[in-house]
Design an enzyme around this catalytic site. Structure first.
Site, short mmCIF file in Angstrom:
data_model
loop_
_atom_site.label_atom_id
_atom_site.label_comp_id
_atom_site.label_asym_id
_atom_site.label_seq_id
_atom_site.Cartn_x
_atom_site.Cartn_y
_atom_site.Cartn_z
N ASP A 1 39.44 40.70 44.12
CA ASP A 1 38.44 40.79 42.54
C ASP A 1 37.48 42.08 44.44
O ASP A 1 37.27 40.89 45.08
CB ASP A 1 37.73 40.75 41.35
CG ASP A 1 37.60 42.45 40.59
OD1 ASP A 1 37.73 43.37 41.23
OD2 ASP A 1 37.50 42.32 39.70
C1 BGC Z 1 36.67 45.53 38.83
C2 BGC Z 1 37.79 46.15 39.67
C3 BGC Z 1 38.45 46.75 40.08
C4 BGC Z 1 37.46 47.05 41.79
C5 BGC Z 1 37.33 47.85 42.16
C6 BGC Z 1 35.77 45.43 40.93
O1 BGC Z 1 34.36 45.03 40.54
O2 BGC Z 1 35.72 43.74 38.60
O3 BGC Z 1 38.69 45.51 37.62
O4 BGC Z 1 39.50 46.56 40.37
O5 BGC Z 1 35.89 46.75 41.03
O6 BGC Z 1 37.05 49.00 42.23
#
Ligand code: BGC
Length: 721
Positions: free
Chosen positions: A257
């Protein structure tokens, strides 16, 4: 030698690590901008993957840098959060879960994939499969709700929808199931907080949808930001390498993530970036999203002997194989070549409208306030969410701008061209300015019916949007109470349309309204879908996919609780209860009214006993005693009465829908396989134990509304998980 192996044999260390690096592209008004040295880094092969870049020209431009200007010409993998639509928005996942319709779940994913791929994208960071029983957690909006069975079906539907028939196809996206695992259990519902749960809960509940996504062939998986019992998921070798890959044979890519590898320092399990990078790589994380920890940390970790080149190669191989499966080597520009036709776009809007109307859950309908009768000619449409296009989008609006999402006001005007529609917002969603309330109440005075549109702003759920008070924000309650009072004096029915990314705790609102529609955030066609249900053009058929609490102190509240040794007994003080609130939720899981009136009867099973390889047919007759055609949802639950481990009072094992005309009856048939009755024994190994299992069938998880029968499980060989 295969293309992938030949490439690996020719790559420098920096180029290899480039394939393990994903960087964000910010969108400026004039086009894409990428931070710092990224353009050069794409050319030098040090960045091999991007996120947050949309638009065919932009994508093509970046792809060209990699393909034509880097030494090895390896195409970029470009991903985006296409969570509930790309430009055409569908209901938020929690709302869409309420359809209890896997075909809709797959269809909206397919449509979103086509739209996003037409924009040049090759990957979505979806589906989000975090089971959650805590509405304080804003991210409950993004997932399937409280139940693992629903989560597993949603996983399968979404993966097949996004990925289509073949990842090579120009309208397919690689799906990325997230957030592995148990993110929905953050302590006290506070986003990013630690997770501390039992191994049993982990495996029985939270792993289940992920197992289903792997079985469905998901291309990628994203570990959660959070730690699990002290081990951050980004460095959780036991659950990534040893479980996902070794036990479930997952061969796809693991993407961290956002900045999660660097956050291993804050978790306190790495002293510096190279150590964090080594821990993540060793755990099985292939791509570093946004931390630049692999880029700057892996070379040092290699020198220190914390990782080997073979560790790096393994990850690079998986990334290149995914790019190959997506057809990017053969034609890096295959996605985004064709513009979608107006007919395709308008059909997509229709699909969005239909799914949105079926996501609406009617929580109350006293004295048949809904659908509106033909004599309602004057409508007062009141509240801060009456004409809020941007809010209709919900938590993840992809590449959709704030305009063009049908509001309640627009939807009602279009549906009722002959009606007089009076409109006033009264208050803002969050402000404390009372000055508009009196005028809004005045607007109600001469109305035949009042439609009161209240709730959260879209950004009050989703990431970093936990709430401790789950009521209406701002002073909306003041507005609602003033409207109720005025309406009561003139006996004007009040219909509340409640927008939220979670169940809101508003018993007083339900009490005061004549009808309540839970509208979640329904996406681009929200207002039309709401008008369809309000006018009766479509019947409400959604069911809440989460137990709806009556007080925040009941949280976490869910239907599949174990019985405990002292279940509540009103005659015995020393049983499980609160002194100040009932145990029961405001609305049970699966609750939702329709315009019909259904009766369930004659529950029957095709066998009295089954062995491990068998299945039993569970049938129930359903009659519509109401005066309108409607769609009923029938749920199948089980309870294993005596087992080596205490089993939940109700476990969901199936659901089905039946549409019946007034006076019509039909039979719903559900199949229950004995293997679905396996559970994890004392050693967390799957087991099938002989004995009696109760079967419950009915319209929701309220035990008083369920028909019951029982079946004997015979024999007892352990089955494989
Ligand atoms: C979130 C994810 C997301 C990623 C990319 C993160 O802050 O937890 O769910 O896919 O950002 O945008």
């Amino acid at each position: 030698m295969s293309r992938v192996e030949s490439l690996i044999s020719r790559m420098t260390l920096a180029e290899k690590i480039g394939q393990l690096t994903m960087t964000a592209c910010g969108m400026a008004v004039t086009g894409p901008t990428i931070a710092g040295d990224s353009t050069e880094a794409i050319k030098s092969g040090e960045i091999g993957n991007l996120l947050n870049l949309v638009g065919t020209d932009n994508v093509r431009g970046m792809q060209r840098l990699a393909v034509e200007e880097s030494r090895l010409g390896i195409p970029l993998l470009i991903g985006y959060d296409v969570i509930h639509g790309h430009r055409t928005l569908f209901p938020i996942p929690l709302g869409e879960a309420a359809t209890f319709d896997p075909r809709s779940w797959a269809l909206s994913a397919r449509e979103s994939a086509c739209e996003a791929a037409a924009d040049g994208l090759a990957m979505t960071f979806a589906p989000m499969l975090d089971v959650s029983r805590d509405p304080r957690w804003g991210r409950i909006a993004e997932g399937p709700g409280e139940d693992p069975f629903v989560g597993a079906l949603m996983a399968q539907a979404k993966v097949s929808g996004y990925q289509g028939a073949d990842l090579q196809l120009e309208d397919s996206l690689a799906a990325c199931a997230k957030h592995y695992c148990a993110y929905g259990c953050v302590s006290a519902g506070r986003d990013y907080a630690p997770v501390d749960i039992s191994e049993r809960t982990l495996h029985e509940i939270h792993m289940v949808p992920f197992a289903a996504s792997v079985a469905a062939g998901v291309a990628a998986i994203m570990p959660a930001f959070t730690d699990l019992n002290g081990v951050p998921m980004t460095a959780n070798k036991a659950l990534i390498e040893d479980w996902l890959r070794a036990r479930w044979a997952f061969e796809g890519v693991i993407i961290s993530d956002y900045n999660a590898i660097a956050e291993l320092l804050r978790h306190g399990i790495a002293a510096d970036v190279p150590q964090a990078a080594a821990l993540a790589l060793k755990a099985g994380v292939d791509i570093d999203m946004m931390a630049d920890a692999y880029r700057y940390g892996l070379p040092v970790a290699l020198q220190r002997g914390e990782i080997s080149v073979a560790d790096i190669d393994r990850a690079v191989r998986r990334v290149l194989v995914l790019k190959e499966r997506l057809g990017l080597f053969d034609d890096p520009y295959r996605r985004g070549k064709k513009r979608e036709s107006p007919a395709v776009l308008s059909n997509r809007r229709q699909v969005a409208r239909d799914i949105a109307s079926r996501s609406i859950v009617m929580l109350k309908n006293a004295a048949g306030a809904l659908p509106l009768s033909g004599s309602a000619r004057r409508l007062a449409v009141i509240g801060p969410l009456t004409n809020a296009s941007a809010e209709m989008r919900g938590v993840w609006w992809g590449a959709a701008g704030p305009e063009g999402h049908v509001t309640v006001l627009e939807g009602l005007r279009a549906a009722l061209p002959g009606a007089e529609i009076l409109h006033s917002e009264g208050v803002d969603i969050e402000s404390s300015d009372f000055s508009g309330i009196a005028a809004a109440v005045d607007r109600c005075a001469s109305a035949d019916v009042i439609i009161l549109c209240l709730g959260e702003a879209a950004v009050m759920s989703g990431e970093a949007s936990s709430r401790a008070y789950l009521g209406l924000p701002g002073i909306q309650r003041r507005l609602a109470e003033a409207v109720f009072e005025r309406a009561k004096r003139s006996k004007i029915p009040v219909i509340v349309v409640l927008f939220s990314g979670r169940p809101l705790i508003v018993p007083w609102l339900v009490e005061g309204a004549d009808a309540v529609l839970a509208a979640w955030f329904l996406g681009s066609e929200a207002g039309n879908a709401i008008a369809d249900v309000v006018t009766g053009r479509a019947g409400p058929s959604g069911r809440t996919p989460v137990t709806w609490p009556r007080a925040a102190g009941q949280v976490p509240i869910f239907f599949s609780e174990r019985p405990g040794g002292r279940p509540f007994d009103s005659k015995d003080r020393f049983t499980s209860k609160y002194l100040d609130v009932a145990n029961e939720p405001l609305f049970p899981f699966g609750f939702g009214l329709t315009y019909g009136r259904f009766e369930h009867s004659n529950l029957r099973l095709s066998a009295a006993a089954i062995g491990i390889g068998d299945a039993v047919k569970v049938q129930v007759d359903v009659a519509n005693r109401g005066s309108r055609e409607a769609e009923e949802t029938v749920f199948l639950f089980t309870h294993d009465k005596v087992a080596s481990v205490s089993r939940p009072k109700l476990e969901l094992k199936g659901f089905s829908k039946i549409r019946l005309a007034p006076g019509e009856s039909g039979t719903v048939t559900l199949s229950l396989s004995a293997s679905a009755l396996c559970f994890l024994d004392l050693k967390l190994q799957p087991t099938f134990e002989p004995g009696e299992v109760e079967i419950f069938v009915g319209p929701c998880a309220d035990p008083t509304q369920l028909l019951s029968a029982s079946i004997q499980l015979a024999g007892g060989a352990a089955s494989k998980q």
